[in-house]
Design an enzyme around this catalytic site. Structure first.
Site, PDB file in Angstrom:
ATOM      1  N   GLU A 109      -5.141  -8.754  -0.369  1.00 46.20           N
ATOM      2  CA  GLU A 109      -5.960  -8.425   0.803  1.00 46.20           C
ATOM      3  C   GLU A 109      -7.399  -8.307   0.339  1.00 46.20           C
ATOM      4  O   GLU A 109      -7.711  -7.473  -0.519  1.00 46.20           O
ATOM      5  CB  GLU A 109      -5.507  -7.116   1.452  1.00 46.20           C
ATOM      6  CG  GLU A 109      -4.179  -7.250   2.160  1.00 46.20           C
ATOM      7  CD  GLU A 109      -3.777  -6.019   2.969  1.00 46.20           C
ATOM      8  OE1 GLU A 109      -4.674  -5.308   3.482  1.00 46.20           O
ATOM      9  OE2 GLU A 109      -2.555  -5.785   3.076  1.00 46.20           O
ATOM     10  N   GLU A 128       0.846  -1.213   0.000  1.00 42.89           N
ATOM     11  CA  GLU A 128       0.000   0.000   0.000  1.00 42.89           C
ATOM     12  C   GLU A 128       0.872   1.251   0.000  1.00 42.89           C
ATOM     13  O   GLU A 128       0.724   2.144   0.837  1.00 42.89           O
ATOM     14  CB  GLU A 128      -0.977  -0.016   1.193  1.00 42.89           C
ATOM     15  CG  GLU A 128      -1.965  -1.163   1.099  1.00 42.89           C
ATOM     16  CD  GLU A 128      -3.216  -1.033   1.962  1.00 42.89           C
ATOM     17  OE1 GLU A 128      -3.262  -0.145   2.836  1.00 42.89           O
ATOM     18  OE2 GLU A 128      -4.143  -1.832   1.752  1.00 42.89           O
TER      19      GLU A 128
HETATM   20  O1  AHR Z   1      -5.507  -5.853   6.820  1.00 39.02           O
HETATM   21  C1  AHR Z   1      -5.479  -4.668   7.540  1.00 39.02           C
HETATM   22  C2  AHR Z   1      -4.792  -3.532   6.793  1.00 39.02           C
HETATM   23  O2  AHR Z   1      -5.533  -3.185   5.668  1.00 39.02           O
HETATM   24  C3  AHR Z   1      -3.431  -3.836   6.225  1.00 39.02           C
HETATM   25  O3  AHR Z   1      -2.415  -3.671   7.152  1.00 39.02           O
HETATM   26  C4  AHR Z   1      -3.294  -2.830   5.145  1.00 39.02           C
HETATM   27  O4  AHR Z   1      -2.448  -3.256   4.100  1.00 39.02           O
HETATM   28  C5  AHR Z   1      -4.723  -2.573   4.708  1.00 39.02           C
HETATM   29  O5  AHR Z   1      -5.019  -1.245   4.653  1.00 39.02           O
END
Ligand code: AHR
Length: 501
Positions: free
Chosen positions: A303, A173
């Site tokens: 994610e 990110e």
């Molecule tokens: O999964 C929780 C958070 O969500 C992670 O650390 C991040 O990459 C995303 O914003």
């Protein structure tokens, strides 16, 4: 009645097992308590890893595990997490609750966990606050088998053999918590950092994952592909994957919404938002196609999952939430979408494995429960490594509320190497069963097994005093019919039916 037509002669591509991957971050009680309790814990463990958790995860056939973050990755300095535990540096986990991270779970412990699970490794490096040298040395420490400063240090710390790093994330990110960069800036950094992610084992080159977009940030995808991939084209293994992050927050990122209390509007909104994954993959995929028509770069959804308001009374920085039949539907819908996009999506990692967000397992002290999402992942494991089959659903109505309309049924179908066809279906209705007429091009199929995940009440969840409210049960609502079967899917259900000749 919906009609599902399956062409059992038409294979559309391989469903990589990694699509069923997981993610574990140093966040709340995911690593500590959820997975790692230490060798001296009264909770049964092997080398510090909870035996109950490892055994449950093995049943899912976990193909790959991403670690150490998430946002944590771009603040993690790997050298703090090696060597004798008493000497390991403590740090503040600024992203997640401001708690003290004692670094007792580091590289060696992660590799031990993956070895117990029998899964591939996906290590996420620190580009946001770490140096090129630090990233390069970490790769050398983990994967170089000869004589070198880092390999010697690994041996001194008790591990003679080099490990295998299957995937390496070059930052996380980086448009946000990983450095707030512009796409062009990150893409140039990616070009530089990845240069020093060396392949010490030529037979098993590390697959490098470039940081991709947040949700529908198409500008990021275009900018990164333009600056990084157009250059990358010249080199094999410059960029093997581009990540995508997408969470379902029913009421938006600020408010999120309760995990367990929802009405029909919130139900359909949640499922509608889960279905948006299909649009995201299609649109980001179309941008990737402009630069990479041969699809050399995989889309890695590293994610995904639901993100609700955390459970009342828990640390808001720990992201602990319950998991109902609604989560089972989100999992079923999303995994069907990934299967259908297996030409571009080669890995996906549910966030997160234990005690955080849409976890498959929850723990409390020595107790552990499997969530409804666990049971869906368990049913869907049969798709791992199978071939996607051409299938088409017709006559399914759209249902929902004025604002949120969703198809009543979603599906995907695969053919395993053993010749068994796996069909996974979801009924998205909160109140009505749905009949599905399932027709196959070929003849002579019989039902090998059929399973269902649903609840007496769709708000049902598993808790420590009622751990088996929502589980995988035998599904019997089907009958043979000519060249196929007629199924009746109960409201709010995820069904798997396996066919053999
Ligand atoms: O999964 C929780 C958070 O969500 C992670 O650390 C991040 O990459 C995303 O914003």
């Amino acid at each position: 009645m919906a009609k599902l037509v399956i062409n059992d002669n038409k294979k559309l591509g391989r469903i990589e097992p990694e699509i069923y991957g997981h993610f574990s971050e140093h966040l709340g009680r995911c690593i500590y308590e959820g997975i790692y309790v230490g060798e001296d814990s009264p909770i049964p463990n092997k080398n510090g890893m909870r035996t109950d958790v490892v055994e449950a995860l093995k049943e899912l056939k976990i193909p790959v595990l991403r670690w150490p973050g998430g946002c944590f990755a771009d603040e993690y300095h790997w050298k703090d997490g090696i060597g004798p535990k008493e000497g390991r540096k403590k740090m503040v986990n600024t992203h997640w609750g401001g708690v003290v991270e004692d670094n007792s779970f580091g590289t060696h412990e992660y590799m031990e966990l993956c070895s117990q699970l029998g899964c591939k490794t996906y290590v996420n490096g620190n580009l946001g606050s770490g140096t090129v040298q630090e990233m390069s040395e970490w790769v050398e420490y983990m994967t170089f088998s000869g004589v070198s400063p880092m390999a010697d240090m690994r041996k001194k710390n008790g591990h003679e053999e080099a490990w295998s790093v299957d995937y390496f994330g070059v930052g996380n990110e980086n448009w946000g918590c990983g450095g707030n960069m512009t796409p062009e800036h990150y893409a140039n950094e990616y070009r530089r950092y990845q240069t020093y992610v060396r392949n010490y084992n030529e037979e098993k080159p590390i697959k490098k994952i470039c940081c991709g977009p947040n949700v529908e940030d198409y500008f990021w995808t275009k900018g990164v592909m333009e600056t990084a991939f157009s250059h990358a084209e010249q080199f094999d293994g410059f960029m093997n994957g581009l990540s995508l992050h997408y969470y379902v927050h029913p009421e938006g990122f600020e408010i999120k919404g309760s995990a367990t209390e929802f009405d029909a509007e919130a139900w359909y909104k949640t499922l509608g938002k889960a279905l948006f994954m299909d649009t995201l993959i299609t649109r980001h995929g179309a941008i990737m196609d402009m630069y990479d028509p041969q699809k050399k770069v995989a889309m890695i959804v590293d994610e995904w999952g639901t993100w609700f308001t955390c459970e009342p009374g828990t640390n808001p920085g720990f992201l602990y939430q319950q998991n109902t039949v609604r989560d089972a539907l989100v999992a079923g819908i999303t995994l069907n979408i990934f299967n259908k996009h297996c030409d571009r999506v080669k890995m996906a990692n549910l966030a997160q494995m234990v005690n955080v967000l849409q976890a498959v397992l929850l723990t409390e002290g020595e107790k552990m429960v499997k969530t409804p999402t666990y049971h869906v992942m368990h049913m869907y494991r049969h798709h791992q490594g199978a071939s996607l089959l051409a299938s088409e659903l017709t006559d399914a109505e759209y249902i929902g509320t004025e604002e949120w309309k969703v198809p009543k049924v979603t599906e995907s179908v695969s053919l395993g190497e053993d010749g068994v066809i796996t069909v996974t279906l979801n009924n998205l209705s909160i109140e009505e069963p749905e009949k599905v007429e399932m027709l196959l091009a070929g003849e002579g199929y019989r039902v090998l097994e059929a399973k269902i995940v649903t609840g007496a009440d769709l708000h049902d969840y598993n808790d420590f005093d009622a751990p088996e409210k929502v589980t995988e049960k035998d599904f019997k609502e089907y009958k043979e019919m000519g060249r196929g079967f007629e199924l009746t899917l109960p409201a709010g259900s995820v069904v798997e039916i396996r066919l053999a000749r």
